[in-house]
Design a protein around this motif. Structure first.
Motif, PDB file in Angstrom:
ATOM      1  N   MET A   1      17.088  25.321  13.316  1.00 54.20           N
ATOM      2  CA  MET A   1      18.096  25.277  11.967  1.00 54.20           C
ATOM      3  C   MET A   1      19.219  26.493  11.397  1.00 54.20           C
ATOM      4  O   MET A   1      19.622  26.345  10.474  1.00 54.20           O
ATOM      5  CB  MET A   1      16.861  25.108  11.423  1.00 54.20           C
ATOM      6  CG  MET A   1      16.890  25.340   9.481  1.00 54.20           C
ATOM      7  SD  MET A   1      14.948  25.545   9.421  1.00 54.20           S
ATOM      8  CE  MET A   1      15.813  27.432   8.573  1.00 54.20           C
TER       9      MET A   1
ATOM     10  N   ILE B   1      14.614  15.784   1.296  1.00 52.52           N
ATOM     11  CA  ILE B   1      16.503  16.173   1.691  1.00 52.52           C
ATOM     12  C   ILE B   1      16.353  16.579   0.237  1.00 52.52           C
ATOM     13  O   ILE B   1      17.021  17.608  -0.547  1.00 52.52           O
ATOM     14  CB  ILE B   1      17.274  15.210   1.439  1.00 52.52           C
ATOM     15  CG1 ILE B   1      16.188  14.834   3.639  1.00 52.52           C
ATOM     16  CG2 ILE B   1      18.649  15.182   2.075  1.00 52.52           C
ATOM     17  CD1 ILE B   1      17.328  15.904   4.226  1.00 52.52           C
TER      18      ILE B   1
ATOM     19  N   THR C   1      25.758  16.951   8.277  1.00 56.56           N
ATOM     20  CA  THR C   1      24.320  17.919   8.425  1.00 56.56           C
ATOM     21  C   THR C   1      22.956  17.507   8.057  1.00 56.56           C
ATOM     22  O   THR C   1      21.709  17.112   8.690  1.00 56.56           O
ATOM     23  CB  THR C   1      24.496  19.577   7.898  1.00 56.56           C
ATOM     24  OG1 THR C   1      25.948  20.436   8.466  1.00 56.56           O
ATOM     25  CG2 THR C   1      23.470  20.644   7.729  1.00 56.56           C
TER      26      THR C   1
ATOM     27  N   LEU D   1      17.458  25.028   1.791  1.00 50.37           N
ATOM     28  CA  LEU D   1      17.444  25.628   3.047  1.00 50.37           C
ATOM     29  C   LEU D   1      18.918  26.275   3.019  1.00 50.37           C
ATOM     30  O   LEU D   1      19.590  25.957   2.970  1.00 50.37           O
ATOM     31  CB  LEU D   1      17.730  23.756   4.316  1.00 50.37           C
ATOM     32  CG  LEU D   1      16.887  24.148   5.232  1.00 50.37           C
ATOM     33  CD1 LEU D   1      15.634  24.403   4.339  1.00 50.37           C
ATOM     34  CD2 LEU D   1      16.637  23.291   5.768  1.00 50.37           C
TER      35      LEU D   1
ATOM     36  N   LYS E   1      21.612  15.888  10.935  1.00 58.50           N
ATOM     37  CA  LYS E   1      21.225  16.171  11.690  1.00 58.50           C
ATOM     38  C   LYS E   1      19.273  16.776  11.356  1.00 58.50           C
ATOM     39  O   LYS E   1      18.562  16.585  11.801  1.00 58.50           O
ATOM     40  CB  LYS E   1      21.640  17.282  12.164  1.00 58.50           C
ATOM     41  CG  LYS E   1      22.772  17.135  13.046  1.00 58.50           C
ATOM     42  CD  LYS E   1      23.090  18.398  13.331  1.00 58.50           C
ATOM     43  CE  LYS E   1      25.111  18.275  13.718  1.00 58.50           C
ATOM     44  NZ  LYS E   1      25.521  19.632  14.174  1.00 58.50           N
ATOM     45  N   VAL E   2      19.803  16.600   9.491  1.00 60.92           N
ATOM     46  CA  VAL E   2      18.461  17.587   9.225  1.00 60.92           C
ATOM     47  C   VAL E   2      17.057  16.524   8.875  1.00 60.92           C
ATOM     48  O   VAL E   2      15.790  16.747   9.370  1.00 60.92           O
ATOM     49  CB  VAL E   2      18.443  18.280   7.500  1.00 60.92           C
ATOM     50  CG1 VAL E   2      17.394  18.673   7.179  1.00 60.92           C
ATOM     51  CG2 VAL E   2      19.017  19.179   7.933  1.00 60.92           C
ATOM     52  N   ARG E   3      17.849  15.293   8.961  1.00 58.83           N
ATOM     53  CA  ARG E   3      16.617  13.914   8.881  1.00 58.83           C
ATOM     54  C   ARG E   3      16.160  13.407  10.121  1.00 58.83           C
ATOM     55  O   ARG E   3      15.423  13.707   9.954  1.00 58.83           O
ATOM     56  CB  ARG E   3      17.398  12.690   8.232  1.00 58.83           C
ATOM     57  CG  ARG E   3      17.463  12.762   6.853  1.00 58.83           C
ATOM     58  CD  ARG E   3      18.085  11.307   7.143  1.00 58.83           C
ATOM     59  NE  ARG E   3      19.171  11.146   4.773  1.00 58.83           N
ATOM     60  CZ  ARG E   3      17.990  10.657   4.338  1.00 58.83           C
ATOM     61  NH1 ARG E   3      17.119  10.482   4.520  1.00 58.83           N
ATOM     62  NH2 ARG E   3      18.423  10.090   2.758  1.00 58.83           N
TER      63      ARG E   3
ATOM     64  N   MET F   1      21.579  27.031   5.066  1.00 64.46           N
ATOM     65  CA  MET F   1      22.260  25.810   6.570  1.00 64.46           C
ATOM     66  C   MET F   1      23.619  24.929   4.794  1.00 64.46           C
ATOM     67  O   MET F   1      24.681  25.144   4.833  1.00 64.46           O
ATOM     68  CB  MET F   1      21.259  24.336   6.328  1.00 64.46           C
ATOM     69  CG  MET F   1      20.806  24.753   7.512  1.00 64.46           C
ATOM     70  SD  MET F   1      19.495  23.394   8.279  1.00 64.46           S
ATOM     71  CE  MET F   1      21.272  22.478   8.828  1.00 64.46           C
TER      72      MET F   1
ATOM     73  N   ALA G   1      11.066  21.681  10.559  1.00 65.38           N
ATOM     74  CA  ALA G   1      12.245  22.728  10.643  1.00 65.38           C
ATOM     75  C   ALA G   1      11.784  22.428  12.129  1.00 65.38           C
ATOM     76  O   ALA G   1      11.065  22.314  13.387  1.00 65.38           O
ATOM     77  CB  ALA G   1      13.053  22.947  10.224  1.00 65.38           C
TER      78      ALA G   1
ATOM     79  N   HIS H   1      11.659  29.326  11.661  1.00 66.68           N
ATOM     80  CA  HIS H   1      12.046  28.225  10.777  1.00 66.68           C
ATOM     81  C   HIS H   1      11.275  27.751   9.611  1.00 66.68           C
ATOM     82  O   HIS H   1       9.760  28.228   9.513  1.00 66.68           O
ATOM     83  CB  HIS H   1      12.382  26.391  11.459  1.00 66.68           C
ATOM     84  CG  HIS H   1      11.352  26.809  12.335  1.00 66.68           C
ATOM     85  ND1 HIS H   1       9.844  25.418  12.003  1.00 66.68           N
ATOM     86  CD2 HIS H   1      11.036  26.843  14.178  1.00 66.68           C
ATOM     87  CE1 HIS H   1       9.050  25.260  12.602  1.00 66.68           C
ATOM     88  NE2 HIS H   1       9.913  25.996  13.956  1.00 66.68           N
TER      89      HIS H   1
ATOM     90  N   TRP I   1      15.658  19.849   0.055  1.00 72.05           N
ATOM     91  CA  TRP I   1      16.334  21.444   0.298  1.00 72.05           C
ATOM     92  C   TRP I   1      17.554  21.523   0.131  1.00 72.05           C
ATOM     93  O   TRP I   1      18.491  22.397   0.804  1.00 72.05           O
ATOM     94  CB  TRP I   1      16.233  20.680   2.030  1.00 72.05           C
ATOM     95  CG  TRP I   1      14.806  21.218   2.633  1.00 72.05           C
ATOM     96  CD1 TRP I   1      13.555  21.373   2.188  1.00 72.05           C
ATOM     97  CD2 TRP I   1      14.066  20.806   3.576  1.00 72.05           C
ATOM     98  NE1 TRP I   1      12.397  21.786   2.768  1.00 72.05           N
ATOM     99  CE2 TRP I   1      12.958  21.277   3.960  1.00 72.05           C
ATOM    100  CE3 TRP I   1      14.898  20.328   5.002  1.00 72.05           C
ATOM    101  CZ2 TRP I   1      12.351  21.292   4.913  1.00 72.05           C
ATOM    102  CZ3 TRP I   1      13.870  19.721   6.108  1.00 72.05           C
ATOM    103  CH2 TRP I   1      12.537  21.271   6.215  1.00 72.05           C
TER     104      TRP I   1
END
Length: 264
Positions: A37, A153, A168, A244, A171-173, A247, A33, A29, A156
């Motif tokens: 991921m 963010i 999503t 990313l 989740k990434v935060r 994703m 992350a 990853h 990404w």
């Protein structure tokens, strides 16, 4: 289910999915992350590949020792994990920091890699980018991980995706916020020393490079440098996606990855 292996004096968390006896695929990853991921890739891979996802030291469920890490150290962790699990050869897919570890592995342990997939990554940085890493590390030490989440963010994901898929993004935060400061700073120090462009010609593994068209952190030009440096390497550019890309453009990413793996 997440397991723990003790390698090089550090506990590394990992998960394995897919059928026994299938060819191995190792997935690594980005900074800030963890192995989750790669969740969007699992449905496209686990019918035919035995997928190992590991949390790089300093991330996820792995230990986060203090001090600066190096890319050699991070690559050695992967090799030791393979040894611990009895993995002799594996396909390898890494994004951003994971791609930097992948290049290091391809140079350190070429006999272990069946193929190399390098996503939204770089082979080297100009001097001003190295200085920027010093600033990011200092800011993380001073303010913690949450302070940089909005900026991360933005690098990404494209604004359209942020609006389209808030679940999503949430989740990434959470994944960014959960990254230990020691881990971020240790790995940031490793990334700041990245200088592999001159050695790309030594990489012999069949290589696929994937990049989001609008990736501001490791732009398309950096992927073109890698493609041009590795004999026979292929490049896939995913329209609109940022850093990313796995994703943001799940379908495009999965199609490119699966097609390349199946071919080899």
């Amino acid at each position: 289910m997440t397991e723990l292996a003790s390698v090089n004096g550090t506990r590394i968390a990992y998960t394995i999915d897919g059928p026994d006896g299938a060819p191995w695929l190792t997935m690594s990853h980005s900074l800030s992350a963890n192995g989750s991921m790669w969740d969007p890739q699992m449905p496209a891979l686990t019918d035919a590949y035995r997928v190992l996802r590991f949390d790089t030291r300093g991330h996820g469920g792995s230990d986060a020792p203090a001090g600066e890490y190096t890319l050699d150290m991070l690559a050695d962790d992967a090799i030791a994990l393979w040894d611990d699990l009895g993995i002799e050869t594996t396909h390898y897919c890494g994004l951003s920091m994971g791609g930097m570890i992948g290049q290091t592995l391809a140079l350190k342990a070429p006999d272990r890699l069946r193929t190399l997939v390098l996503c939204d990554t770089a082979s080297g940085y100009p001097a001003e980018a190295r200085a920027q890493w010093g600033e990011r590390i200092a800011a993380a030490r001073a303010n913690g991980m949450a302070a940089s989440t909005d900026a991360t963010i933005d690098r990404w994901f494209s604004p359209g995706f942020v609006q389209r898929d808030p679940a999503t993004i949430d989740k990434v935060r959470a994944m960014i916020a959960a990254t230990p400061v020691n881990g971020y700073c240790g790995c940031g120090a490793a990334i700041a020393q990245l200088a592999l462009t001159e050695r790309l010609g030594e990489i012999e593994a069949p290589t696929l490079v994937i990049v989001g068209e609008d990736d501001p952190g490791t732009p398309v030009a950096m992927s073109e440098t890698i493609r041009d440096g590795i004999a026979g390497a292929e490049l896939v550019i995913l329209p609109v996606a940022r850093h990313l890309s796995n994703m943001e453009d799940v379908a495009g990413f999965n199609a490119a990855l699966r097609s390349f793996l199946d071919k080899h």
